[in-house]
Design a protein around this motif. Sequence first.
Motif, PDB file in Angstrom:
ATOM      1  N   CYS A  80       0.811  -1.221   0.000  1.00  0.00           N
ATOM      2  CA  CYS A  80       0.000   0.000   0.000  1.00  0.00           C
ATOM      3  C   CYS A  80       0.842   1.267   0.000  1.00  0.00           C
ATOM      4  CB  CYS A  80      -0.918   0.004   1.225  1.00  0.00           C
ATOM      5  SG  CYS A  80      -1.871  -1.510   1.414  1.00  0.00           S
ATOM      6  N   PRO A  83       1.859   4.781  -4.393  1.00  0.00           N
ATOM      7  CA  PRO A  83       0.606   5.382  -4.834  1.00  0.00           C
ATOM      8  C   PRO A  83       0.253   4.940  -6.239  1.00  0.00           C
ATOM      9  CG  PRO A  83       2.405   6.984  -4.935  1.00  0.00           C
ATOM     10  CD  PRO A  83       2.948   5.762  -4.267  1.00  0.00           C
ATOM     11  N   GLN A 532      -6.572   4.318   9.187  1.00  0.00           N
ATOM     12  CA  GLN A 532      -6.139   4.603   7.820  1.00  0.00           C
ATOM     13  C   GLN A 532      -7.102   5.579   7.154  1.00  0.00           C
ATOM     14  OE1 GLN A 532      -3.296   3.421   6.575  1.00  0.00           O
ATOM     15  NE2 GLN A 532      -2.888   2.152   8.383  1.00  0.00           N
ATOM     16  N   ASN A 533      -6.591   6.242   6.124  1.00  0.00           N
ATOM     17  CA  ASN A 533      -7.433   7.113   5.318  1.00  0.00           C
ATOM     18  C   ASN A 533      -8.371   6.258   4.465  1.00  0.00           C
ATOM     19  OD1 ASN A 533      -7.821   8.513   2.459  1.00  0.00           O
ATOM     20  ND2 ASN A 533      -7.536  10.148   3.971  1.00  0.00           N
ATOM     21  N   LYS A 535     -10.032   6.819   1.724  1.00  0.00           N
ATOM     22  CA  LYS A 535      -9.787   6.847   0.277  1.00  0.00           C
ATOM     23  C   LYS A 535      -8.632   5.927  -0.098  1.00  0.00           C
ATOM     24  CE  LYS A 535      -8.990   9.929  -3.664  1.00  0.00           C
ATOM     25  NZ  LYS A 535      -8.005   9.028  -4.269  1.00  0.00           N
ATOM     26  N   THR A 536      -7.589   5.911   0.735  1.00  0.00           N
ATOM     27  CA  THR A 536      -6.444   5.038   0.464  1.00  0.00           C
ATOM     28  C   THR A 536      -6.855   3.572   0.507  1.00  0.00           C
ATOM     29  OG1 THR A 536      -4.957   6.671   1.463  1.00  0.00           O
ATOM     30  CG2 THR A 536      -4.110   4.434   1.182  1.00  0.00           C
ATOM     31  N   ASP A 539      -8.985   2.807  -2.616  1.00  0.00           N
ATOM     32  CA  ASP A 539      -8.116   2.729  -3.796  1.00  0.00           C
ATOM     33  C   ASP A 539      -7.383   1.394  -3.841  1.00  0.00           C
ATOM     34  OD1 ASP A 539      -8.867   5.224  -4.656  1.00  0.00           O
ATOM     35  OD2 ASP A 539      -7.104   6.272  -3.857  1.00  0.00           O
ATOM     36  N   THR A 540      -6.937   0.921  -2.685  1.00  0.00           N
ATOM     37  CA  THR A 540      -6.237  -0.359  -2.622  1.00  0.00           C
ATOM     38  C   THR A 540      -7.174  -1.508  -2.979  1.00  0.00           C
ATOM     39  OG1 THR A 540      -4.778   0.503  -0.881  1.00  0.00           O
ATOM     40  CG2 THR A 540      -4.878  -1.884  -1.136  1.00  0.00           C
TER      41      THR A 540
END
Length: 571
Positions: A80, A83, A532-533, A535-536, A539-540
């Motif tokens: 992760c 980016p 954790q964020n 969005k991150t 996305d993962t």
Amino acid sequence: MQQALVFLRRPVMFLQEACCSARRLHHVSHYSTFLRTPCQRSPVCVPTPAPAPLHSLPCSAWLYSTQRSFKKVLKSSLDCSVPPVSVTEIRQYLRSKDIPFHDGYSCLHTPSLFMERASGSDVTEKESFSLFVDKTTGRFLCKETLVEGSWEDFQDCVEVMQKERQGSLNPEVLLGYPDSETELNEKEMDRREVQRIWSSSVPISDLLEDDAQLVKVMFGMGKVSNATLKKFGVRFFKPTKSLVLPWFSGRDSSLRGLKLLSADCKGEGQVIYKEVTFPKPGLYHNLFGLHLIGHKDTEVVLTGREVDTLAVSQATGLPSVALPRGVSCLPPVLLPFLEQFKRVTLWLGGDLRSWEASKIFARKLGLKRCSLIRPGEPQPCPGDALAKGMNLNKILKASIPAAHKSIISFRQLREDVFGELVNKEQVAGVKWSRFPELNKILKGHRKGELTVFTGPTGSGKTTFISESALDLCMQGVNTLWGSFEINNVRLAKIMLTQFSQQRLEENLDQYEEWADQFEELPLYFMTFHGQQNIKTVIDTMQHAVYLYDISHVVIDNLQFMMGQENLSVDK
């Protein structure tokens, strides 16, 4: 992406990302077991909770499984820290470096960085673009040299070329990274085993006529001619009574690996099929039949089984290739080899789950060029259609475009509605084998659904969900775990114990055997831990769905991910 969420552990979110279903066999210790009856030709997974004794395995598989060395990392994890790159960023970078490119269906095509261009050749000729950059991940593959790497590797190579003012780079720049001793041993072991099996196997036409026909019937290809089998290089390995399906390189037709398919007759007309691949399934990227594709071919039929590809080729004369893992996954590494085709017809099988996989894969390949064969009694899988004497060309002409307009009428939906009515058990989803009572409540694992598990701390929510997810994973459901409370090592230990159904700390001599089997499950872990964020994390998940065709995502737990683990509410 369609999502199905389940919450548990004060609460924990259990996300079912049902973007692809798995009719296809799953691999356990390099084996896939599935069942066919005379009236049901589609593979049906047969779970194998305990490993077969070594003496009962085919000799080639026994050699492979007993020589596996210790692996430090049990399962694959999603990194992760890197980016994601967008296709816009890729295009901007290529333009800034004056690298010509062509916008393909799923990849950007550029001149290879690893080949010297002939003097006087036009660098802008699209036909000479042999390096493919995946639009979603940025990973690249040079089809001429088979050099591959990440987007960061590509950028590094470009910077070195321009700094040193070189026209190309030696492929060894990336190919030359030294493998570990374990990897080297495995590759050498695979190479020797492939050569041993290939040299010891015989063409089907060399068997006695009665024996050859028996072999064909056993593997569901009674109407496939010896000429077709010879064309694709299919052989028979007598020591294990297995069909040998070779992996020939599309570049130079060299032998890169193979798949062994064995059959065992059971009672009531049932046949059990087992398969083993060299190299192991995670590295077995064989588009069966690719070596027969010409550079000028613009149409291909994509199937889910090698036998189906043989049937399509023989009956229609059209180029056809089979996916290495059937409908369970379309690895992005294979997309560059399908870029040359302007039309791709997906004929993955004759059941509802194959139909769902066809629609998922079509989005990867590019909807505008894809056509789908709707499964049903008039349109079974190619192998069955050939056996029944049906007109395969007529079925292909009846394919429907994958891309639909934004507004449709019931006329376009009526066949799908009828399919769900006829196949109500398949519509219910993948059923749990370890939890029959759960099937009465949830019916099965389906896409687009949210299930919530709640309960006080220590009530066993994580333990239950891990075994529930493992149950589905053993049936070929590609699974992604996001464990925000306990680390991946501890989670993998729990799941391995559940998988082996014994306390391995008291049976350490069996660890290697069980770890090898567990490693081949379609199971992946995110490397997040703690808050954790959002969005991150999403996305993962999206990255994993594209890369591994994930259909089931588990998040444990929601409060730890949100950084609210100290809340007094205990649910």
